[in-house]
Scaffold this motif. Structure first.
Motif, PDB file in Angstrom:
ATOM      1  N   LYS A  21     -50.491   9.568  -7.501  1.00 58.15           N
ATOM      2  CA  LYS A  21     -49.193   9.519  -6.820  1.00 58.15           C
ATOM      3  C   LYS A  21     -49.238  10.266  -5.496  1.00 58.15           C
ATOM      4  CE  LYS A  21     -46.569   8.732 -10.972  1.00 58.15           C
ATOM      5  NZ  LYS A  21     -46.243   7.325 -10.738  1.00 58.15           N
ATOM      6  N   LEU A  22     -48.380   9.799  -4.591  1.00 55.52           N
ATOM      7  CA  LEU A  22     -48.253  10.439  -3.284  1.00 55.52           C
ATOM      8  C   LEU A  22     -47.459  11.731  -3.443  1.00 55.52           C
ATOM      9  CD1 LEU A  22     -49.218   9.580  -0.451  1.00 55.52           C
ATOM     10  CD2 LEU A  22     -46.904   8.782  -0.017  1.00 55.52           C
ATOM     11  N   SER A  23     -48.075  12.841  -3.076  1.00 54.41           N
ATOM     12  CA  SER A  23     -47.447  14.152  -3.211  1.00 54.41           C
ATOM     13  C   SER A  23     -47.734  14.955  -1.951  1.00 54.41           C
ATOM     14  CB  SER A  23     -48.004  14.887  -4.431  1.00 54.41           C
ATOM     15  OG  SER A  23     -49.384  15.150  -4.258  1.00 54.41           O
ATOM     16  N   LEU A  24     -47.230  16.183  -1.906  1.00 52.95           N
ATOM     17  CA  LEU A  24     -47.525  17.034  -0.756  1.00 52.95           C
ATOM     18  C   LEU A  24     -49.029  17.209  -0.593  1.00 52.95           C
ATOM     19  CD1 LEU A  24     -44.807  19.823  -1.109  1.00 52.95           C
ATOM     20  CD2 LEU A  24     -44.904  18.035   0.615  1.00 52.95           C
ATOM     21  N   GLY A  25     -49.733  17.366  -1.720  1.00 51.80           N
ATOM     22  CA  GLY A  25     -51.181  17.573  -1.670  1.00 51.80           C
ATOM     23  C   GLY A  25     -51.928  16.351  -1.174  1.00 51.80           C
ATOM     24  N   THR A  26     -51.584  15.172  -1.693  1.00 46.17           N
ATOM     25  CA  THR A  26     -52.307  13.972  -1.280  1.00 46.17           C
ATOM     26  C   THR A  26     -51.939  13.569   0.148  1.00 46.17           C
ATOM     27  OG1 THR A  26     -50.630  12.626  -2.428  1.00 46.17           O
ATOM     28  CG2 THR A  26     -52.669  13.083  -3.604  1.00 46.17           C
ATOM     29  N   VAL A  27     -50.703  13.848   0.586  1.00 45.83           N
ATOM     30  CA  VAL A  27     -50.353  13.613   1.991  1.00 45.83           C
ATOM     31  C   VAL A  27     -51.220  14.497   2.890  1.00 45.83           C
ATOM     32  CG1 VAL A  27     -48.560  13.969   3.739  1.00 45.83           C
ATOM     33  CG2 VAL A  27     -48.005  12.807   1.606  1.00 45.83           C
ATOM     34  N   ALA A  28     -51.406  15.757   2.493  1.00 43.34           N
ATOM     35  CA  ALA A  28     -52.268  16.658   3.269  1.00 43.34           C
ATOM     36  C   ALA A  28     -53.703  16.127   3.320  1.00 43.34           C
ATOM     37  CB  ALA A  28     -52.244  18.053   2.649  1.00 43.34           C
ATOM     38  N   ILE A  68     -43.221  13.311  -7.544  1.00 43.03           N
ATOM     39  CA  ILE A  68     -41.964  14.035  -7.690  1.00 43.03           C
ATOM     40  C   ILE A  68     -41.501  14.658  -6.374  1.00 43.03           C
ATOM     41  CG2 ILE A  68     -43.033  16.220  -8.358  1.00 43.03           C
ATOM     42  CD1 ILE A  68     -40.761  16.556 -10.395  1.00 43.03           C
ATOM     43  N   ASP A  69     -42.455  14.948  -5.457  1.00 42.36           N
ATOM     44  CA  ASP A  69     -42.086  15.515  -4.163  1.00 42.36           C
ATOM     45  C   ASP A  69     -41.217  14.553  -3.363  1.00 42.36           C
ATOM     46  OD1 ASP A  69     -43.528  17.841  -4.643  1.00 42.36           O
ATOM     47  OD2 ASP A  69     -45.379  16.971  -3.864  1.00 42.36           O
ATOM     48  N   PHE A  70     -41.349  13.251  -3.632  1.00 45.74           N
ATOM     49  CA  PHE A  70     -40.596  12.239  -2.897  1.00 45.74           C
ATOM     50  C   PHE A  70     -39.414  11.697  -3.694  1.00 45.74           C
ATOM     51  CE2 PHE A  70     -44.740  12.271  -0.940  1.00 45.74           C
ATOM     52  CZ  PHE A  70     -44.472  12.102   0.408  1.00 45.74           C
ATOM     53  N   THR A  71     -39.535  11.674  -5.012  1.00 45.22           N
ATOM     54  CA  THR A  71     -38.506  11.037  -5.833  1.00 45.22           C
ATOM     55  C   THR A  71     -37.601  12.020  -6.563  1.00 45.22           C
ATOM     56  OG1 THR A  71     -39.979  10.922  -7.762  1.00 45.22           O
ATOM     57  CG2 THR A  71     -40.036   9.076  -6.230  1.00 45.22           C
ATOM     58  N   GLY A  72     -38.055  13.267  -6.712  1.00 47.02           N
ATOM     59  CA  GLY A  72     -37.314  14.205  -7.552  1.00 47.02           C
ATOM     60  C   GLY A  72     -37.614  13.957  -9.012  1.00 47.02           C
ATOM     61  N   GLY A  73     -37.011  14.745  -9.894  1.00 48.26           N
ATOM     62  CA  GLY A  73     -37.269  14.594 -11.319  1.00 48.26           C
ATOM     63  C   GLY A  73     -36.424  15.552 -12.132  1.00 48.26           C
ATOM     64  N   SER A  74     -36.988  15.997 -13.251  1.00 52.43           N
ATOM     65  CA  SER A  74     -36.249  16.882 -14.164  1.00 52.43           C
ATOM     66  C   SER A  74     -37.158  18.001 -14.636  1.00 52.43           C
ATOM     67  CB  SER A  74     -35.744  16.097 -15.384  1.00 52.43           C
ATOM     68  OG  SER A  74     -35.027  14.944 -14.995  1.00 52.43           O
ATOM     69  N   GLU A  75     -36.551  19.081 -15.121  1.00 50.91           N
ATOM     70  CA  GLU A  75     -37.333  20.159 -15.708  1.00 50.91           C
ATOM     71  C   GLU A  75     -36.542  20.843 -16.811  1.00 50.91           C
ATOM     72  OE1 GLU A  75     -38.247  22.863 -12.519  1.00 50.91           O
ATOM     73  OE2 GLU A  75     -36.420  24.045 -12.842  1.00 50.91           O
ATOM     74  N   ILE A  76     -37.275  21.340 -17.774  1.00 46.38           N
ATOM     75  CA  ILE A  76     -36.665  22.102 -18.854  1.00 46.38           C
ATOM     76  C   ILE A  76     -37.443  23.397 -19.045  1.00 46.38           C
ATOM     77  CG2 ILE A  76     -35.764  20.083 -20.067  1.00 46.38           C
ATOM     78  CD1 ILE A  76     -38.149  20.330 -22.004  1.00 46.38           C
ATOM     79  N   THR A  77     -36.769  24.381 -19.586  1.00 48.28           N
ATOM     80  CA  THR A  77     -37.424  25.639 -19.944  1.00 48.28           C
ATOM     81  C   THR A  77     -37.425  25.736 -21.461  1.00 48.28           C
ATOM     82  OG1 THR A  77     -36.593  26.685 -17.924  1.00 48.28           O
ATOM     83  CG2 THR A  77     -37.392  28.138 -19.675  1.00 48.28           C
ATOM     84  N   ILE A  78     -38.611  25.962 -22.028  1.00 47.35           N
ATOM     85  CA  ILE A  78     -38.731  26.003 -23.489  1.00 47.35           C
ATOM     86  C   ILE A  78     -39.463  27.260 -23.935  1.00 47.35           C
ATOM     87  CG2 ILE A  78     -38.681  23.496 -23.781  1.00 47.35           C
ATOM     88  CD1 ILE A  78     -41.754  23.596 -24.021  1.00 47.35           C
ATOM     89  N   GLN A  79     -39.190  27.655 -25.167  1.00 50.21           N
ATOM     90  CA  GLN A  79     -39.912  28.730 -25.833  1.00 50.21           C
ATOM     91  C   GLN A  79     -40.717  28.090 -26.956  1.00 50.21           C
ATOM     92  OE1 GLN A  79     -39.186  32.116 -24.917  1.00 50.21           O
ATOM     93  NE2 GLN A  79     -40.972  32.790 -26.089  1.00 50.21           N
ATOM     94  N   THR A  80     -42.045  28.267 -26.917  1.00 52.28           N
ATOM     95  CA  THR A  80     -42.877  27.609 -27.921  1.00 52.28           C
ATOM     96  C   THR A  80     -44.230  28.290 -28.038  1.00 52.28           C
ATOM     97  OG1 THR A  80     -43.896  25.514 -28.580  1.00 52.28           O
ATOM     98  CG2 THR A  80     -43.775  25.957 -26.232  1.00 52.28           C
ATOM     99  N   SER A  81     -44.832  28.146 -29.198  1.00 54.17           N
ATOM    100  CA  SER A  81     -46.183  28.666 -29.423  1.00 54.17           C
ATOM    101  C   SER A  81     -47.241  27.583 -29.175  1.00 54.17           C
ATOM    102  CB  SER A  81     -46.316  29.194 -30.848  1.00 54.17           C
ATOM    103  OG  SER A  81     -46.043  28.161 -31.784  1.00 54.17           O
ATOM    104  N   LEU A  82     -46.802  26.380 -28.828  1.00 56.39           N
ATOM    105  CA  LEU A  82     -47.727  25.279 -28.570  1.00 56.39           C
ATOM    106  C   LEU A  82     -48.526  25.538 -27.292  1.00 56.39           C
ATOM    107  CD1 LEU A  82     -45.390  22.218 -29.295  1.00 56.39           C
ATOM    108  CD2 LEU A  82     -47.135  23.179 -30.806  1.00 56.39           C
ATOM    109  N   SER A  83     -49.723  24.969 -27.239  1.00 52.01           N
ATOM    110  CA  SER A  83     -50.525  25.052 -26.025  1.00 52.01           C
ATOM    111  C   SER A  83     -49.957  24.100 -24.980  1.00 52.01           C
ATOM    112  CB  SER A  83     -51.984  24.683 -26.319  1.00 52.01           C
ATOM    113  OG  SER A  83     -52.076  23.316 -26.667  1.00 52.01           O
ATOM    114  N   GLN A  84     -50.412  24.254 -23.738  1.00 49.99           N
ATOM    115  CA  GLN A  84     -49.908  23.384 -22.686  1.00 49.99           C
ATOM    116  C   GLN A  84     -50.272  21.924 -22.947  1.00 49.99           C
ATOM    117  OE1 GLN A  84     -50.585  24.601 -18.649  1.00 49.99           O
ATOM    118  NE2 GLN A  84     -50.137  26.758 -19.047  1.00 49.99           N
ATOM    119  N   ALA A  85     -51.448  21.683 -23.484  1.00 51.42           N
ATOM    120  CA  ALA A  85     -51.847  20.311 -23.814  1.00 51.42           C
ATOM    121  C   ALA A  85     -50.947  19.734 -24.904  1.00 51.42           C
ATOM    122  CB  ALA A  85     -53.307  20.278 -24.252  1.00 51.42           C
ATOM    123  N   GLU A  86     -50.604  20.557 -25.891  1.00 45.57           N
ATOM    124  CA  GLU A  86     -49.729  20.088 -26.969  1.00 45.57           C
ATOM    125  C   GLU A  86     -48.310  19.846 -26.469  1.00 45.57           C
ATOM    126  OE1 GLU A  86     -51.794  22.194 -30.879  1.00 45.57           O
ATOM    127  OE2 GLU A  86     -50.455  23.375 -29.583  1.00 45.57           O
TER     128      GLU A  86
END
Length: 287
Positions: A180-187, A49-67
């Motif tokens: 994927k190639l990211s800021l971390g893997t480039v470092a 995503i550091d190279f290609t960009g992407g999307s993000e949403i903000t949600i309100q939920t009681s679900l865990s991060q894995a869910e």
């Protein structure tokens, strides 16, 4: 402190062709993978995503991060809690299909969509070109410094070739493993250049500038260099495993890339570089 016992390899049992064959075949396979990936995707590696960009949403939920991750068909890059807000998360995606992502969140009764937007790439097209130019300049500069330090062609090109292979092998395996190639893997890849040059200069310095025969000098350099590299591999492996267990994908990727690259460095330094130095010492200067 971890102590590694470095065995003395009897290099006299192997010809130069036998020693150099394995690292060169591995490098050729890595370059073939990268070239094939470039033809199929238009890039030498899978871009994050550091190279290609992407999307993000903000949600309100009681679900865990894995869910939350499991609720979407599109690959989820990260799920981060919003500071100061209870059960509110920012979910980032590689996909730019915002309509499908929003619809999934709306259709899920356990989620409330609070906002959405696009994520701009950290490295745009111009910055990516500059990064490539920077890598080329780094390799040219490294070559010039190696030549200035040893003042001979073969030892200098051995350092550059080993560093080049230490980068290409991890990039090829990143493609095959889905990293994927990211800021971390480039470092991580840039760190590998430092590791590679360090171990290669250590070997070249012992062989070309210290007293003693070729094999004695090689074994002396190996005792320090192999111990140093194996210690780093062990530390990076622990980091990768711990990060995987705690779900820190970026740190896991960095650790895995470094483990692969450092393992390749052992092969390139003590097979490829040693072979070129032996040829230079015993054959190259006497032709």
């Amino acid at each position: 402190m971890v102590a590694f016992e470095v065995p003395e390899v009897d290099y006299t049992q192997y010809s130069n062709r036998q020693l150099v064959a394995i690292p060169l075949v591995v490098l050729a396979l890595a370059l073939a993978v990268i070239a094939g990936w470039w033809v199929l995707t238009g890039a030498p590696a899978a871009m994050g995503i550091d190279f290609t960009g992407g999307s993000e949403i903000t949600i309100q939920t009681s679900l865990s991060q894995a869910e939350i991750r499991a609720s979407f068909d599109e690959p989820v890059v990260s799920v981060q809690g919003v500071a100061g807000e209870n059960e509110q998360y920012i979910v980032t995606f590689e996909s730019s299909e915002m309509g499908a992502i929003r619809q999934t969140a709306i259709n899920n009764e356990q989620m409330e969509l609070r906002g959405s937007g696009s994520v701009s790439p950290v490295f745009g097209g111009q910055n990516q070109q500059m990064a490539v130019i920077g890598m080329v300049i780094a390799f040219v500069g490294m070559s010039l410094l190696a030549f200035a330090f040893f003042r001979t062609f073969v030892p200098s090109i051995a350092i550059v070739l080993s560093a080049f292979s230490d980068i290409m092998i991890p990039v090829a395996l990143m493609n095959l493993l889905g990293i994927k190639l990211s800021l971390g893997t480039v470092a991580a890849l840039l760190m590998l250049i430092g590791y590679s040059v360090d171990s290669d200069i250590l070997l070249n310095n012992h062989v070309l500038r210290r007293s003693g025969g070729f094999y004695e000098s090689t074994y002396r350099a190996m005792r320090t260099g192999v111990t140093m590299t194996l210690t780093s591999i062990a530390a990076m492996a622990v980091m990768a495993v711990a990060a995987t267990l705690f779900g820190i994908e970026l740190m896991a990727s960095i650790g895995l890339v470094l483990v692969i690259g450092l393992s390749a460095d052992l092969m390139n330094t003590y097979m490829l570089n040693v072979t070129l130095l032996r040829w230079y010492k015993y054959e190259g200067i006497n032709r």
